[in-house]
Design a protein around this motif. Structure first.
Motif, PDB file in Angstrom:
ATOM      1  N   PHE A 143       1.982 -17.090  11.272  1.00 12.61           N
ATOM      2  CA  PHE A 143       2.878 -17.008  10.111  1.00 12.61           C
ATOM      3  C   PHE A 143       4.175 -17.748  10.410  1.00 12.61           C
ATOM      4  CE2 PHE A 143      -0.050 -13.551   9.535  1.00 12.61           C
ATOM      5  CZ  PHE A 143      -0.238 -13.486   8.167  1.00 12.61           C
ATOM      6  N   ASP A 144       4.294 -18.921   9.825  1.00 15.11           N
ATOM      7  CA  ASP A 144       5.450 -19.787  10.049  1.00 15.11           C
ATOM      8  C   ASP A 144       6.743 -19.116   9.593  1.00 15.11           C
ATOM      9  OD1 ASP A 144       6.964 -22.071  10.585  1.00 15.11           O
ATOM     10  OD2 ASP A 144       6.605 -22.899   8.592  1.00 15.11           O
ATOM     11  N   SER A 145       7.754 -19.137  10.451  1.00 19.95           N
ATOM     12  CA  SER A 145       9.113 -18.645  10.158  1.00 19.95           C
ATOM     13  C   SER A 145       9.205 -17.124  10.072  1.00 19.95           C
ATOM     14  CB  SER A 145       9.665 -19.252   8.856  1.00 19.95           C
ATOM     15  OG  SER A 145       9.666 -20.651   8.930  1.00 19.95           O
ATOM     16  N   SER A 150       0.034 -25.264   4.015  1.00 12.76           N
ATOM     17  CA  SER A 150       1.349 -24.740   4.395  1.00 12.76           C
ATOM     18  C   SER A 150       1.305 -23.227   4.547  1.00 12.76           C
ATOM     19  CB  SER A 150       2.401 -25.122   3.344  1.00 12.76           C
ATOM     20  OG  SER A 150       3.608 -24.418   3.548  1.00 12.76           O
ATOM     21  N   SER A 151       1.608 -22.751   5.739  1.00  8.56           N
ATOM     22  CA  SER A 151       1.678 -21.305   5.972  1.00  8.56           C
ATOM     23  C   SER A 151       2.792 -20.686   5.133  1.00  8.56           C
ATOM     24  CB  SER A 151       1.921 -21.030   7.458  1.00  8.56           C
ATOM     25  OG  SER A 151       2.215 -19.671   7.675  1.00  8.56           O
ATOM     26  N   LEU A 171      -6.699 -20.851   1.331  1.00 11.02           N
ATOM     27  CA  LEU A 171      -6.758 -22.214   0.804  1.00 11.02           C
ATOM     28  C   LEU A 171      -5.372 -22.857   0.839  1.00 11.02           C
ATOM     29  CD1 LEU A 171      -8.532 -24.377  -0.571  1.00 11.02           C
ATOM     30  CD2 LEU A 171      -7.873 -23.382  -2.772  1.00 11.02           C
ATOM     31  N   ILE A 172      -4.359 -22.107   0.413  1.00 13.61           N
ATOM     32  CA  ILE A 172      -2.977 -22.625   0.441  1.00 13.61           C
ATOM     33  C   ILE A 172      -2.504 -22.814   1.883  1.00 13.61           C
ATOM     34  CG2 ILE A 172      -0.577 -22.131  -0.205  1.00 13.61           C
ATOM     35  CD1 ILE A 172      -1.700 -20.464  -2.544  1.00 13.61           C
ATOM     36  N   LYS A 173      -2.906 -21.880   2.766  1.00 14.63           N
ATOM     37  CA  LYS A 173      -2.454 -21.903   4.160  1.00 14.63           C
ATOM     38  C   LYS A 173      -2.942 -23.150   4.905  1.00 14.63           C
ATOM     39  CE  LYS A 173      -1.929 -18.695   8.060  1.00 14.63           C
ATOM     40  NZ  LYS A 173      -2.394 -19.511   9.188  1.00 14.63           N
ATOM     41  N   LYS A 174      -4.056 -23.747   4.432  1.00 17.87           N
ATOM     42  CA  LYS A 174      -4.538 -24.972   5.071  1.00 17.87           C
ATOM     43  C   LYS A 174      -3.500 -26.088   4.991  1.00 17.87           C
ATOM     44  CE  LYS A 174      -9.497 -24.196   4.335  1.00 17.87           C
ATOM     45  NZ  LYS A 174     -10.715 -24.669   3.622  1.00 17.87           N
TER      46      LYS A 174
END
Length: 489
Positions: free
Chosen positions: A246-248, A104-105, A99-102
């Protein structure tokens, strides 16, 4: 004990692991587990900064009351039971992550990482005891950690472990069956351990954080199946898929052969995290292009090829061809043999990133051959450096972070006493005698400069460890260049 229980509950409410609505349920569960009398009395508490501040006195009381034996393993098994009362079911944690990843990863991984810390799954209080410092010269920068987060076991505990019933469940410490596993004398508890199910190229994998992180957000991605490590085209595909998800984060794999493959070869897995390793700043010594893929040979102790491109498919194709070429490459003049008696020796340690709009893939060339002169490996830390680092050089060390043994702290203390107080070196610290004598010819030690000099020289030993592991030494870079130019597409 009740005050510490209350402190723990209030801490987990503050961290958002549970809500105020959960207070009564959690309190009842904890009191039952700890055999405490319930009452309506208000309990005073103190604010804590980490679960261990409340867990330690609770466990001390349990030891004093003969509820548990005072072994590290017993304490860890029980505190995991305590913390599991605060933990949500895996599906709940996973759903919240997605839900959070939608949005911000990065926020999603921050949630999961802080959740694991708040539940004391990542034992941050122990990790903070590690001694970390940088080693810098005009040519290289390395990161050094003396690992103190895993304390030595009591001899009585070792005897108890030997007597414990052996089990093949879970098959290994990485298997998905560890999620919620209660642990025993021979296996760490994973009560509050939560996995994140991933889809990588239509196969099921799992994401978790390491309980003893070696760097920021030290993550592990493990295959659903308990199958041995294998470096192949699929490895490159999977690593580049992960940096998309997975960003960064970087993601890398240990090699798939003993000696050069790190510590766990029995289960296919990758490591990742939000951390910048020294290899990222390595400069290029030679460049060429294969289509839209930039290829750089790096100025790095281990022979490393860096690919950069916006085109993942072409990077995967080229990295696969490099792997195939390296697996069959031999150069007797440099002691490099691809195999002996059908035993393979050449493999690769790969690392993937996405930076500045480009995919990056570092391919570290490895060889695990041994000889009578080098029984631990020709391209392994040589014996004159074993006093500092003898263990395998896996992914993390290969890209510039030394994980050194805890014994060094006491042995360095012995060297200090030997020099300043003329106390003879104990047997265990005699391994440093030749090295330390060589330092006495270089430095005038004082009480103020001793530690900094020793740290620098430890860093230098680690730099030379990495040089030992490089298959093409700097003087042999012509052969390195010839190898990359000879890769057949």
């Amino acid at each position: 004990m009740k005050a510490n229980v209350e402190s723990l509950i209030q801490y987990e409410i503050k961290k958002g692991v549970i809500s105020k609505r959960d207070y009564t349920y959690v309190k009842n569960q904890l009191y039952y587990l700890l055999n405490l009398d319930l009452s309506m009395d208000k309990i005073d508490y103190i604010k804590i900064d980490h679960p261990s501040e409340a867990l330690k006195p609770i466990l001390d009381q349990l030891v004093s009351d003969n509820v548990i034996e005072d072994f590290k393993t017993n304490r860890d098994l029980f505190d995991a039971k305590i913390m599991n009362i605060f933990a949500s079911l895996p599906s709940v944690v996973e759903n919240k992550f997605h839900l959070i990843k939608k949005t911000s990863s990065k926020d999603a991984t921050n949630f999961l990482y802080n959740y694991a810390k708040s539940l004391n799954y990542i034992r941050f209080d122990r990790i903070l005891k590690n001694i970390s410092f940088d080693y810098k010269t005009k040519n290289i920068q390395l990161q050094i950690t003396i690992n103190l987060s895993k304390p030595e076991k009591d001899p009585k505990e070792i005897i108890a472990q030997a007597k414990a019933i052996q089990s093949n469940y879970p098959p290994c410490v990485l298997c998905k069956e560890n999620e919620g596993f209660s642990g025993n004398m021979n296996r760490d508890s994973r009560d509050q351990h939560r996995l994140l199910e991933l889809n990588i190229e239509n196969k099921k994998w799992y994401f978790q954080y390491s309980p003893y992180i070696y760097y920021n957000e030290h993550a592990i991605v493990l295959s659903e199946k308990h199958e041995p490590m294998r470096i192949s085209k699929d490895t490159f595909i999977n690593l580049l898929s992960l940096v998309d998800q997975f960003d960064s984060y970087f993601f890398g794999s240990n090699a798939d052969l003993p000696i050069v493959g790190g510590s766990i070869l029995s289960h296919e897995h990758y490591q990742g995290g939000r951390h910048k390793f020294p290899i990222e700043d390595a400069k290029s010594i030679y460049e060429l292009k294969y289509g839209d893929v930039n290829v750089n040979l790096l100025n790095w102790p281990l022979s490393t090829i860096r690919l950069k491109s916006t085109n993942k498919a072409n990077m995967i194709h080229l990295s696969t061809k490099i792997l195939e070429s390296w697996k069959t490459y031999s150069n007797p003049e440099l002691n490099i043999y691809s195999n002996t008696l059908h035993t393979p020796h050449n493999t690769i340690t790969p690392i993937a990133r996405f930076k500045n709009g480009l995919y990056e893939l570092d391919l570290v060339l490895r060889n695990n051959r041994t000889t009578d002169m080098y029984p631990n490996g020709i391209f392994h830390p040589h014996e004159d450096k074993h006093h500092i680092k003898k263990e395998n050089i896996g992914l993390i060390e290969a890209i510039g972070l030394a994980i050194l043994p805890a014994r060094l702290v006491e042995e360095i203390y012995d060297l200090r006493n030997y020099y300043f107080n003329h106390i003879p070196l104990p047997e265990k610290s005699m391994v440093h005698k030749t090295w330390f004598d060589s330092l006495l010819k270089k430095y005038e030690f004082t009480q103020n400069n001793f530690d900094e000099i020793i740290k620098f020289e430890i860093g230098k030993v680690f730099e030379n460890v990495l040089i030992d592991c490089g298959v093409f030494k700097k003087k042999d870079y012509d052969a390195f260049i010839k190898f990359i130019n000879g890769v057949k597409l």
